[in-house]
Each structure stands twice: as C-alpha cells, then as structure tokens.
Design a protein around this motif. Structure first.
Motif, PDB file in Angstrom:
ATOM      1  N   GLU A 301       1.025  -1.232   0.159  1.00  0.00           N
ATOM      2  CA  GLU A 301       0.041   0.031  -0.106  1.00  0.00           C
ATOM      3  C   GLU A 301       0.766   1.042  -0.046  1.00  0.00           C
ATOM      4  O   GLU A 301       1.842   1.190   0.701  1.00  0.00           O
ATOM      5  CB  GLU A 301      -0.925   0.050   1.039  1.00  0.00           C
ATOM      6  CG  GLU A 301      -1.972   0.986   1.185  1.00  0.00           C
ATOM      7  CD  GLU A 301      -2.720   1.154   2.583  1.00  0.00           C
ATOM      8  OE1 GLU A 301      -2.819   1.814   3.272  1.00  0.00           O
ATOM      9  OE2 GLU A 301      -3.420   0.034   2.701  1.00  0.00           O
ATOM     10  N   SER A 302       0.436   2.211  -0.578  1.00  0.00           N
ATOM     11  CA  SER A 302       1.392   3.379  -0.764  1.00  0.00           C
ATOM     12  C   SER A 302       0.975   4.271   0.365  1.00  0.00           C
ATOM     13  O   SER A 302       0.086   4.027   1.054  1.00  0.00           O
ATOM     14  CB  SER A 302       1.005   4.331  -2.030  1.00  0.00           C
ATOM     15  OG  SER A 302      -0.218   4.781  -2.047  1.00  0.00           O
ATOM     16  N   GLU A 303       1.733   5.444   0.706  1.00  0.00           N
ATOM     17  CA  GLU A 303       1.724   6.251   1.674  1.00  0.00           C
ATOM     18  C   GLU A 303       0.297   6.788   1.700  1.00  0.00           C
ATOM     19  O   GLU A 303      -0.130   7.625   2.443  1.00  0.00           O
ATOM     20  CB  GLU A 303       2.781   7.128   1.805  1.00  0.00           C
ATOM     21  CG  GLU A 303       4.077   6.604   2.230  1.00  0.00           C
ATOM     22  CD  GLU A 303       5.353   7.475   2.364  1.00  0.00           C
ATOM     23  OE1 GLU A 303       5.289   8.652   1.471  1.00  0.00           O
ATOM     24  OE2 GLU A 303       6.398   7.036   2.749  1.00  0.00           O
ATOM     25  N   SER A 304      -0.288   7.115   0.356  1.00  0.00           N
ATOM     26  CA  SER A 304      -1.353   7.685  -0.021  1.00  0.00           C
ATOM     27  C   SER A 304      -2.538   6.627   0.433  1.00  0.00           C
ATOM     28  O   SER A 304      -3.837   7.107  -0.062  1.00  0.00           O
ATOM     29  CB  SER A 304      -1.531   8.448  -1.402  1.00  0.00           C
ATOM     30  OG  SER A 304      -1.085   7.432  -2.422  1.00  0.00           O
ATOM     31  N   GLY A 305      -2.274   5.346   0.617  1.00  0.00           N
ATOM     32  CA  GLY A 305      -3.232   4.776   0.937  1.00  0.00           C
ATOM     33  C   GLY A 305      -3.834   3.874  -0.305  1.00  0.00           C
ATOM     34  O   GLY A 305      -4.909   3.334  -0.419  1.00  0.00           O
ATOM     35  N   GLN A 326       5.757   3.427  -1.795  1.00  0.00           N
ATOM     36  CA  GLN A 326       5.253   2.435  -1.125  1.00  0.00           C
ATOM     37  C   GLN A 326       5.865   2.310   0.382  1.00  0.00           C
ATOM     38  O   GLN A 326       6.781   2.999   0.714  1.00  0.00           O
ATOM     39  CB  GLN A 326       5.884   1.063  -1.905  1.00  0.00           C
ATOM     40  CG  GLN A 326       7.413   0.830  -1.825  1.00  0.00           C
ATOM     41  CD  GLN A 326       7.741  -0.464  -2.662  1.00  0.00           C
ATOM     42  OE1 GLN A 326       6.782  -1.068  -3.069  1.00  0.00           O
ATOM     43  NE2 GLN A 326       9.063  -0.654  -2.444  1.00  0.00           N
ATOM     44  N   ARG A 327       5.125   1.542   1.258  1.00  0.00           N
ATOM     45  CA  ARG A 327       5.778   1.586   2.665  1.00  0.00           C
ATOM     46  C   ARG A 327       6.807   0.531   2.940  1.00  0.00           C
ATOM     47  O   ARG A 327       6.620  -0.561   3.364  1.00  0.00           O
ATOM     48  CB  ARG A 327       4.392   1.239   3.573  1.00  0.00           C
ATOM     49  CG  ARG A 327       3.265   2.031   3.256  1.00  0.00           C
ATOM     50  CD  ARG A 327       1.836   1.398   4.245  1.00  0.00           C
ATOM     51  NE  ARG A 327       1.646   0.105   3.781  1.00  0.00           N
ATOM     52  CZ  ARG A 327       0.501  -0.642   4.373  1.00  0.00           C
ATOM     53  NH1 ARG A 327      -0.085   0.010   5.194  1.00  0.00           N
ATOM     54  NH2 ARG A 327       0.502  -1.722   3.812  1.00  0.00           N
ATOM     55  N   ALA A 328       7.673   0.825   2.544  1.00  0.00           N
ATOM     56  CA  ALA A 328       9.339   0.149   2.883  1.00  0.00           C
ATOM     57  C   ALA A 328       9.275  -0.433   4.199  1.00  0.00           C
ATOM     58  O   ALA A 328       9.068   0.227   5.225  1.00  0.00           O
ATOM     59  CB  ALA A 328      10.322   0.971   2.505  1.00  0.00           C
ATOM     60  N   GLY A 329       9.571  -1.602   4.296  1.00  0.00           N
ATOM     61  CA  GLY A 329       9.602  -2.317   5.545  1.00  0.00           C
ATOM     62  C   GLY A 329       8.346  -3.160   6.030  1.00  0.00           C
ATOM     63  O   GLY A 329       8.445  -3.818   7.219  1.00  0.00           O
ATOM     64  N   HIS A 330       7.270  -2.880   5.428  1.00  0.00           N
ATOM     65  CA  HIS A 330       6.057  -3.246   6.000  1.00  0.00           C
ATOM     66  C   HIS A 330       5.986  -4.850   5.829  1.00  0.00           C
ATOM     67  O   HIS A 330       6.540  -5.451   4.581  1.00  0.00           O
ATOM     68  CB  HIS A 330       4.808  -2.885   4.981  1.00  0.00           C
ATOM     69  CG  HIS A 330       3.561  -2.814   5.752  1.00  0.00           C
ATOM     70  ND1 HIS A 330       3.435  -2.005   7.049  1.00  0.00           N
ATOM     71  CD2 HIS A 330       2.312  -3.676   5.442  1.00  0.00           C
ATOM     72  CE1 HIS A 330       2.035  -2.196   7.362  1.00  0.00           C
ATOM     73  NE2 HIS A 330       1.581  -3.290   6.480  1.00  0.00           N
ATOM     74  N   ARG A 331       5.318  -5.581   6.474  1.00  0.00           N
ATOM     75  CA  ARG A 331       5.341  -7.098   6.419  1.00  0.00           C
ATOM     76  C   ARG A 331       3.904  -7.577   6.397  1.00  0.00           C
ATOM     77  O   ARG A 331       2.968  -6.969   6.559  1.00  0.00           O
ATOM     78  CB  ARG A 331       5.888  -7.672   7.872  1.00  0.00           C
ATOM     79  CG  ARG A 331       6.027  -8.998   7.842  1.00  0.00           C
ATOM     80  CD  ARG A 331       6.796  -9.618   9.061  1.00  0.00           C
ATOM     81  NE  ARG A 331       6.145  -9.196  10.309  1.00  0.00           N
ATOM     82  CZ  ARG A 331       6.783  -9.183  11.574  1.00  0.00           C
ATOM     83  NH1 ARG A 331       7.708  -9.962  11.702  1.00  0.00           N
ATOM     84  NH2 ARG A 331       6.249  -8.821  12.494  1.00  0.00           N
ATOM     85  N   TYR A 332       3.865  -8.833   5.623  1.00  0.00           N
ATOM     86  CA  TYR A 332       2.835  -9.510   5.348  1.00  0.00           C
ATOM     87  C   TYR A 332       2.854 -10.857   5.775  1.00  0.00           C
ATOM     88  O   TYR A 332       3.750 -11.551   5.559  1.00  0.00           O
ATOM     89  CB  TYR A 332       2.236  -9.534   3.923  1.00  0.00           C
ATOM     90  CG  TYR A 332       1.067  -9.994   3.598  1.00  0.00           C
ATOM     91  CD1 TYR A 332      -0.031  -9.364   3.697  1.00  0.00           C
ATOM     92  CD2 TYR A 332       1.012 -11.360   2.919  1.00  0.00           C
ATOM     93  CE1 TYR A 332      -1.410  -9.952   3.413  1.00  0.00           C
ATOM     94  CE2 TYR A 332      -0.382 -11.779   2.631  1.00  0.00           C
ATOM     95  CZ  TYR A 332      -1.656 -10.980   2.806  1.00  0.00           C
ATOM     96  OH  TYR A 332      -2.873 -11.464   2.436  1.00  0.00           O
ATOM     97  N   ILE A 333       1.775 -11.553   6.620  1.00  0.00           N
ATOM     98  CA  ILE A 333       2.074 -12.840   7.231  1.00  0.00           C
ATOM     99  C   ILE A 333       0.674 -13.468   6.974  1.00  0.00           C
ATOM    100  O   ILE A 333      -0.592 -12.971   7.165  1.00  0.00           O
ATOM    101  CB  ILE A 333       1.987 -12.695   8.812  1.00  0.00           C
ATOM    102  CG1 ILE A 333       3.406 -12.349   9.049  1.00  0.00           C
ATOM    103  CG2 ILE A 333       2.227 -14.151   9.252  1.00  0.00           C
ATOM    104  CD1 ILE A 333       3.730 -12.224  10.270  1.00  0.00           C
TER     105      ILE A 333
END
Length: 407
Positions: A301-305, A326-333
C-alpha cells in the motif's frame, strides 16, 4: 460503484478475496463475491454486501461461465467492477470482453494476452521476444523428445505444467517439481502420456537466489498507476508455493524491468509477478506472470493509501490515482501457513538477505479487529482438513524437492 470478486474453482480459503473485500469495503464500496458456499471466509466478512453462491470447477464451458457472470450482474443491478482472483477468471473476462462490457467494468486488454501470459510456454516466448531474463526452458512434445533432452540436460531440472492455470483432473506434475537425475526424469515422464503437457526448466538453486515480487496496476496506456516491489521470505510448500511471509523492499531496478516489459507487451490491469534473482549472473528471472490480483496484494500500500485493487477501481471509475511511495519495511503474514513454513525454513537454514531486521508494520491475511469473522471461519474450516492438507504438501515437497514460486 460496486465491486465483484470473481473466482472459479473450489478454493474457499482464499485470503486474497477477503483482502479485496476489506480494501474496497472499508472505503464504502458495495462489495459482492462469488463463493463456493455460504460459509466461506469471504462470505463471512462484514464488508460483503452479498455472496453469490455458485460452485464451479474452472473447467466449465466458457459460455456457461459468461452467462453465469451476466446473471450475477443482473442481480446486482448496477455497473460493477470485476476483480478476478484466478487466471481462469482473468482469461475468461479478457476473451469475452464484448459480452461482458455492457454490465461490467474491467481493464480492456488484447484478447489473447492474459492466456499467453498465464501459460508457462507463452510467458517464456514473450520473455525471449522482449529480452526479459527467464530460466532456460524446453517444451517436449513426446517421450522421445524428453529422452533427447535428458541426454543433454544439466541436472537437477524443474518440471512444471505447461498450461498451469488450466484446471485438470490429472495434471502431469503436482506443482513445481525438482528432478535430480536423468533416470528420475525418464521414470516420471512415462506417466505423462503421449503428449506431455510439461515445461522442463533450468533449476535456479535457492542457495544462490532470492525470490522477489512485483505487484502493479497499469492503465489503458500501459502506464503504471501503482507499482510495488517486495521480497518473499517464506512460502508454502517451502520455496515452491504461496507466499506465507513477505516484506516490502524498494527495488527500482526491478520496478523498471517490470514497467518496460508491460509497456512492450501492452498489458493493462493488475499484475502479480514472481521473479528469482540469480546471484550467479546478477539477473532477475521472471518465473510467473499472474494477469490478476495476487493473493498477497495487501502487503503493498502506498503512503497515500492506494493498493492495486483500489488503483484499478479508481481508474476504471474515471478518477485519478493518488501518487505515493510504497511503505518500505512493511510485512505480510498468512497465519495458517506461515508457522509450518517457518519451521521448514529453519530446518533448511535458508534466510533472505534483503528482509529487514524489523518490520515497520504488519498486515495479517486473515485476522482484522474490524472484521473478525473471516479469521474464525478460516480456523473452523482449516483445522482438521487443513492440517491434513499441509502434511500432504509437506510430504510432496520432501519427495519431490520442489522449488519455484507461486502466489
């Protein structure tokens, strides 16, 4: 304008569909979905206005599926954005644009392109044509050609179903299968029939490689309106299947490669790409091209949602897509498959060099505080048959030493 999740086949525990329902539903978009029955996680979401129960296999006559879609559209009663979650749906929509256009909104693309991209052979041919790195591959048409290939091949090799997106009662191989020896290949090939529907591919050793993901949405001019890159940390089955754990990692080189390829082939719509970076030659090699939303799209997801589903809905309804990094470092599980994947990866000693030491935030595939029922429904349906299924996948992985990528 409403959105409709379009899925063909029997796979009720699909977190991607739930993610799309939540993504647009949280913004007030009326969401509908085609479901296998009334008790799937998608059907349980508070953000779903209505589930259309329509059990399918994905092997039905296309005219039957088109008529079914139109029937659903008539029941919704308004123009609706189509959101396919599998290749069968994406290919059907592309190949029947004229019949569907009056009632639905979707990206208009060259009719045969999604089928070509979803095919292992078709994708390889496009990569060769446009100078996009991909593993060396052969497409034998008979057992004799397999024998000839075996005489010259460097083992191990990888076998995949040539038209992997076509649902079959008896596929040639179960997923991506690593074959260690000439004798093993010939023994396996004896069961592939007179016309083997397989691709034999160069093996990219996981010790010398990294699995990367690109998700994006391209408008009618094949211009990216949302572009994201990430690294796959774990998958299930290990190194071969669906993403279980992944991080957002900035990779301008990979984004440029994807944008160039899409511009060359003129694709429009959402893409989900799997690539393997081969440290031996420094190339990103394209393994899979999914011409639709990927199950793990909510990683990005971008910083603008904006995610890729929101970008498509905005663009198709005539609105601008806000820009944003983009939201660098974001994680998905993915909760139900990441634990067994974690245990398997620890046992193998494999690590992903580009995974951040700490996540900037975490998105769970199933559990959401504002929408808990899909998670509870998943647990109810998963625990007993899911445990058996995970064990079968693990056994297949151990026997076949599978390797590759998947959504």
């Amino acid at each position: 304008m409403p959105g409709l999740i379009v899925k063909f086949g029997d796979y009720p525990l699909h977190h991607g569909g739930v993610g799309a329902i939540r993504s647009l539903g949280r913004l007030g978009v009326p969401m509908y979905a085609i479901t296998e029955d009334a008790y799937t996680p998608a059907a349980a979401s508070r953000y779903l206005k209505k589930a259309f129960v329509w059990p399918t296999t994905g092997t039905e006559d296309p005219d039957h599926l088109v008529e079914g879609l139109l029937r659903v559209g008539r029941r919704i009663g308004r123009p609706t954005v189509l959101i396919p979650t599998d290749e069968e749906a994406a290919v059907l929509i592309a190949e029947h644009q004229d019949e569907l256009a009056g009632r639905f909104l979707f990206p208009h693309v060259e009719r045969d392109l999604p089928r070509h991209l979803a095919s292992k052979q078709g994708l390889h041919e496009l990569c060769v044509e446009h100078g996009i790195p991909s593993p060396t591959a052969a497409f034998p048409r008979s057992y004799d050609e397999i024998v000839d290939f075996a005489e010259k091949a460097v083992f191990p090799v990888v076998a995949k179903n040539r038209e992997a997106f076509l649902r079959r009662a008896r596929p040639a191989v179960n997923g991506t299968t690593k074959i260690a020896t000439r004798e093993g290949l010939l023994a396996l090939a004896r069961g592939w029939g007179e016309h083997p529907g397989v691709i034999l591919q160069e093996y990219l050793p996981r010790e010398e490689a990294e699995d990367w993901i690109v998700h994006a949405y391209f408008d009618q001019d094949a211009t990216p309106r949302a572009m994201f890159t990430g690294v796959k940390v774990r998958s299930w089955p290990p190194h071969a299947g669906m993403t279980a754990n992944a991080y957002v990692v900035d990779n301008p080189e990979l984004a440029d490669l994807a944008a160039r390829f899409i511009k060359q082939i003129g694709f429009t719509g959402i893409i989900d790409l799997d690539l393997r970076f081969d440290r031996r030659d420094g190339q990103y090699k394209l393994l899979d091209f999914n011409p639709r939303m990927g199950a793990q799209f909510r990683l990005f997801e971008s910083e603008s949602g904006v995610d890729v589903v929101r970008a498509m809905h905005l663009d198709l309804t005539g609105r601008s897509v806000p820009e944003g990094e983009q939201r660098a470092g974001h994680r998905y599980i993915v909760e139900n498959i990441d634990l067994p994947a974690l245990l398997a990866y620890r046992r193998s000693g494999y690590t992903t060099p580009h995974a951040p030491a700490r996540a900037s935030g975490t998105e769970l595939a199933w559990l959401a505080g504002d929408d808990p029922l899909p998670f509870l429904t998943m647990l109810t349906r998963f625990v007993r048959p899911g445990t058996k299924h995970l064990y079968q996948l693990w056994r297949t992985n151990r026997r076949g030493s599978t390797t590759g990528s998947g959504s």
